[in-house]
Design a protein around this motif. Structure first.
Motif, PDB file in Angstrom:
ATOM      1  N   ASN A  16       0.793  -1.222   0.000  1.00  0.00           N
ATOM      2  CA  ASN A  16       0.000   0.000   0.000  1.00  0.00           C
ATOM      3  C   ASN A  16       0.828   1.276   0.000  1.00  0.00           C
ATOM      4  OD1 ASN A  16      -2.876  -0.953   0.221  1.00  0.00           O
ATOM      5  ND2 ASN A  16      -1.904  -2.120   1.850  1.00  0.00           N
ATOM      6  N   ASP A  17       2.127   1.145   0.030  1.00  0.00           N
ATOM      7  CA  ASP A  17       3.025   2.295   0.087  1.00  0.00           C
ATOM      8  C   ASP A  17       3.012   3.033  -1.256  1.00  0.00           C
ATOM      9  OD1 ASP A  17       5.121   4.093   0.353  1.00  0.00           O
ATOM     10  OD2 ASP A  17       6.483   2.639   1.247  1.00  0.00           O
ATOM     11  N   PRO A  18       2.775   4.351  -1.239  1.00  0.00           N
ATOM     12  CA  PRO A  18       2.781   5.096  -2.497  1.00  0.00           C
ATOM     13  C   PRO A  18       4.136   5.062  -3.206  1.00  0.00           C
ATOM     14  CG  PRO A  18       2.719   6.600  -0.636  1.00  0.00           C
ATOM     15  CD  PRO A  18       2.504   5.218  -0.098  1.00  0.00           C
ATOM     16  N   TYR A  19       5.210   4.876  -2.473  1.00  0.00           N
ATOM     17  CA  TYR A  19       6.518   4.739  -3.113  1.00  0.00           C
ATOM     18  C   TYR A  19       6.553   3.499  -3.990  1.00  0.00           C
ATOM     19  CZ  TYR A  19       8.717   8.278  -0.023  1.00  0.00           C
ATOM     20  OH  TYR A  19       9.075   9.423   0.639  1.00  0.00           O
ATOM     21  N   VAL A  20       5.990   2.401  -3.493  1.00  0.00           N
ATOM     22  CA  VAL A  20       5.934   1.158  -4.267  1.00  0.00           C
ATOM     23  C   VAL A  20       4.960   1.312  -5.434  1.00  0.00           C
ATOM     24  CG1 VAL A  20       5.266  -1.283  -4.193  1.00  0.00           C
ATOM     25  CG2 VAL A  20       6.581  -0.292  -2.298  1.00  0.00           C
ATOM     26  N   LYS A  21       3.778   1.820  -5.144  1.00  0.00           N
ATOM     27  CA  LYS A  21       2.735   1.951  -6.164  1.00  0.00           C
ATOM     28  C   LYS A  21       3.146   2.848  -7.322  1.00  0.00           C
ATOM     29  CE  LYS A  21      -1.370   1.201  -3.332  1.00  0.00           C
ATOM     30  NZ  LYS A  21      -2.613   1.839  -2.846  1.00  0.00           N
ATOM     31  N   ASN A  22       4.049   3.798  -7.073  1.00  0.00           N
ATOM     32  CA  ASN A  22       4.421   4.777  -8.091  1.00  0.00           C
ATOM     33  C   ASN A  22       5.826   4.590  -8.638  1.00  0.00           C
ATOM     34  OD1 ASN A  22       2.055   6.756  -8.303  1.00  0.00           O
ATOM     35  ND2 ASN A  22       2.300   6.440  -6.104  1.00  0.00           N
ATOM     36  N   GLY A  23       6.389   3.389  -8.454  1.00  0.00           N
ATOM     37  CA  GLY A  23       7.631   3.028  -9.116  1.00  0.00           C
ATOM     38  C   GLY A  23       8.913   3.558  -8.499  1.00  0.00           C
ATOM     39  N   LEU A  24       8.857   4.100  -7.281  1.00  0.00           N
ATOM     40  CA  LEU A  24      10.080   4.567  -6.631  1.00  0.00           C
ATOM     41  C   LEU A  24      10.853   3.420  -5.983  1.00  0.00           C
ATOM     42  CD1 LEU A  24       8.823   7.870  -5.011  1.00  0.00           C
ATOM     43  CD2 LEU A  24       9.953   7.526  -7.198  1.00  0.00           C
ATOM     44  N   ILE A  25      10.195   2.299  -5.842  1.00  0.00           N
ATOM     45  CA  ILE A  25      10.815   1.090  -5.303  1.00  0.00           C
ATOM     46  C   ILE A  25      10.842   0.064  -6.427  1.00  0.00           C
ATOM     47  CG2 ILE A  25      10.696  -0.694  -3.521  1.00  0.00           C
ATOM     48  CD1 ILE A  25      10.994   2.299  -2.500  1.00  0.00           C
ATOM     49  N   LYS A  26      12.055  -0.353  -6.812  1.00  0.00           N
ATOM     50  CA  LYS A  26      12.129  -1.297  -7.931  1.00  0.00           C
ATOM     51  C   LYS A  26      11.995  -2.747  -7.484  1.00  0.00           C
ATOM     52  CE  LYS A  26      17.156  -0.769  -8.163  1.00  0.00           C
ATOM     53  NZ  LYS A  26      18.262  -0.333  -8.995  1.00  0.00           N
ATOM     54  N   GLU A  27      12.216  -2.981  -6.199  1.00  0.00           N
ATOM     55  CA  GLU A  27      12.095  -4.344  -5.658  1.00  0.00           C
ATOM     56  C   GLU A  27      11.946  -4.245  -4.152  1.00  0.00           C
ATOM     57  OE1 GLU A  27      15.176  -8.046  -5.014  1.00  0.00           O
ATOM     58  OE2 GLU A  27      15.436  -6.782  -6.793  1.00  0.00           O
ATOM     59  N   TRP A  28      11.139  -5.136  -3.567  1.00  0.00           N
ATOM     60  CA  TRP A  28      11.030  -5.177  -2.115  1.00  0.00           C
ATOM     61  C   TRP A  28      10.847  -6.618  -1.656  1.00  0.00           C
ATOM     62  CZ3 TRP A  28       6.572  -7.110   0.124  1.00  0.00           C
ATOM     63  CH2 TRP A  28       5.422  -7.119  -0.666  1.00  0.00           C
ATOM     64  N   LYS A  29      11.236  -6.852  -0.407  1.00  0.00           N
ATOM     65  CA  LYS A  29      11.035  -8.176   0.181  1.00  0.00           C
ATOM     66  C   LYS A  29      10.927  -8.031   1.693  1.00  0.00           C
ATOM     67  CE  LYS A  29      15.941  -9.345   0.233  1.00  0.00           C
ATOM     68  NZ  LYS A  29      16.962 -10.261  -0.253  1.00  0.00           N
ATOM     69  N   VAL A  30      10.241  -8.984   2.286  1.00  0.00           N
ATOM     70  CA  VAL A  30      10.087  -9.056   3.742  1.00  0.00           C
ATOM     71  C   VAL A  30      10.743 -10.339   4.210  1.00  0.00           C
ATOM     72  CG1 VAL A  30       8.435  -9.271   5.645  1.00  0.00           C
ATOM     73  CG2 VAL A  30       7.915  -7.769   3.707  1.00  0.00           C
ATOM     74  N   ARG A  31      11.554 -10.206   5.262  1.00  0.00           N
ATOM     75  CA  ARG A  31      12.192 -11.391   5.846  1.00  0.00           C
ATOM     76  C   ARG A  31      12.073 -11.333   7.357  1.00  0.00           C
ATOM     77  NH1 ARG A  31      17.923 -12.794   3.615  1.00  0.00           N
ATOM     78  NH2 ARG A  31      17.439 -14.611   4.889  1.00  0.00           N
ATOM     79  N   LYS A  32      11.858 -12.502   7.942  1.00  0.00           N
ATOM     80  CA  LYS A  32      11.830 -12.593   9.400  1.00  0.00           C
ATOM     81  C   LYS A  32      13.241 -12.366   9.913  1.00  0.00           C
ATOM     82  CE  LYS A  32      10.440 -15.451  13.253  1.00  0.00           C
ATOM     83  NZ  LYS A  32      10.102 -16.798  13.713  1.00  0.00           N
ATOM     84  N   TRP A  33      13.343 -11.606  10.979  1.00  0.00           N
ATOM     85  CA  TRP A  33      14.638 -11.293  11.588  1.00  0.00           C
ATOM     86  C   TRP A  33      14.650 -11.882  12.988  1.00  0.00           C
ATOM     87  CZ3 TRP A  33      16.066  -6.054  14.094  1.00  0.00           C
ATOM     88  CH2 TRP A  33      17.434  -6.016  14.367  1.00  0.00           C
ATOM     89  N   ASN A  34      15.578 -12.768  13.241  1.00  0.00           N
ATOM     90  CA  ASN A  34      15.707 -13.400  14.550  1.00  0.00           C
ATOM     91  C   ASN A  34      16.610 -12.563  15.438  1.00  0.00           C
ATOM     92  OD1 ASN A  34      14.064 -15.655  13.871  1.00  0.00           O
ATOM     93  ND2 ASN A  34      15.765 -16.486  12.718  1.00  0.00           N
ATOM     94  N   ALA A  35      16.090 -11.437  15.898  1.00  0.00           N
ATOM     95  CA  ALA A  35      16.849 -10.531  16.766  1.00  0.00           C
ATOM     96  C   ALA A  35      17.035 -11.191  18.131  1.00  0.00           C
ATOM     97  CB  ALA A  35      16.106  -9.213  16.921  1.00  0.00           C
ATOM     98  N   VAL A  36      18.247 -11.115  18.666  1.00  0.00           N
ATOM     99  CA  VAL A  36      18.528 -11.776  19.942  1.00  0.00           C
ATOM    100  C   VAL A  36      19.071 -10.834  21.023  1.00  0.00           C
ATOM    101  CG1 VAL A  36      18.874 -14.054  18.926  1.00  0.00           C
ATOM    102  CG2 VAL A  36      20.821 -12.517  19.158  1.00  0.00           C
ATOM    103  N   VAL A  37      19.530  -9.655  20.677  1.00  0.00           N
ATOM    104  CA  VAL A  37      20.105  -8.733  21.650  1.00  0.00           C
ATOM    105  C   VAL A  37      19.584  -7.324  21.373  1.00  0.00           C
ATOM    106  CG1 VAL A  37      22.235  -7.706  22.532  1.00  0.00           C
ATOM    107  CG2 VAL A  37      22.206 -10.102  21.888  1.00  0.00           C
ATOM    108  N   GLY A  38      19.255  -6.604  22.435  1.00  0.00           N
ATOM    109  CA  GLY A  38      18.837  -5.222  22.296  1.00  0.00           C
ATOM    110  C   GLY A  38      17.781  -4.856  23.322  1.00  0.00           C
ATOM    111  N   SER A  39      17.501  -3.586  23.414  1.00  0.00           N
ATOM    112  CA  SER A  39      16.593  -3.104  24.451  1.00  0.00           C
ATOM    113  C   SER A  39      15.131  -3.473  24.220  1.00  0.00           C
ATOM    114  CB  SER A  39      16.730  -1.599  24.594  1.00  0.00           C
ATOM    115  OG  SER A  39      16.367  -0.952  23.390  1.00  0.00           O
TER     116      SER A  39
END
Length: 96
Positions: free
Chosen positions: A69-92
């Protein structure tokens, strides 16, 4: 809760053309952040060729829906996108 990274590969015209879509894009991002779903987001610098948005949710649907739904994606400002799970283990913000 899990973390998911939404990675954008930015189009060559991203910096020049984003202005007309920026308010809507940032509005979406602020809304997601206020709901607690978006943890951090921003573009890399020199060169501005990628952006990363880190989401916290039960599954990847929140990050995927954001991109679709991002207008950047819809209007061609993003040439490729992907979502990946991140196994974060350290941080606040990490909860076990």
């Amino acid at each position: 809760m899990n973390y998911y990274i939404l990675n954008y590969k930015l189009a060559d015209n991203y910096l020049q053309d984003r202005g007309q879509y920026r308010a809507e894009h940032l509005g979406m991002a602020k809304e997601a952040a206020e709901k607690g779903a978006l943890v951090l987001g921003g573009a890399l610098d020199e060169p501005a060729d990628e952006a990363y948005l880190i989401f916290r949710s039960e599954n990847d649907e929140v990050a995927t829906n954001f991109a679709e739904n991002d207008p950047y994606v819809k209007n061609g400002l993003i040439k490729e996108w992907k979502v990946r799970k991140w196994n974060a283990v350290v941080g606040s913000k990490i909860e076990s």
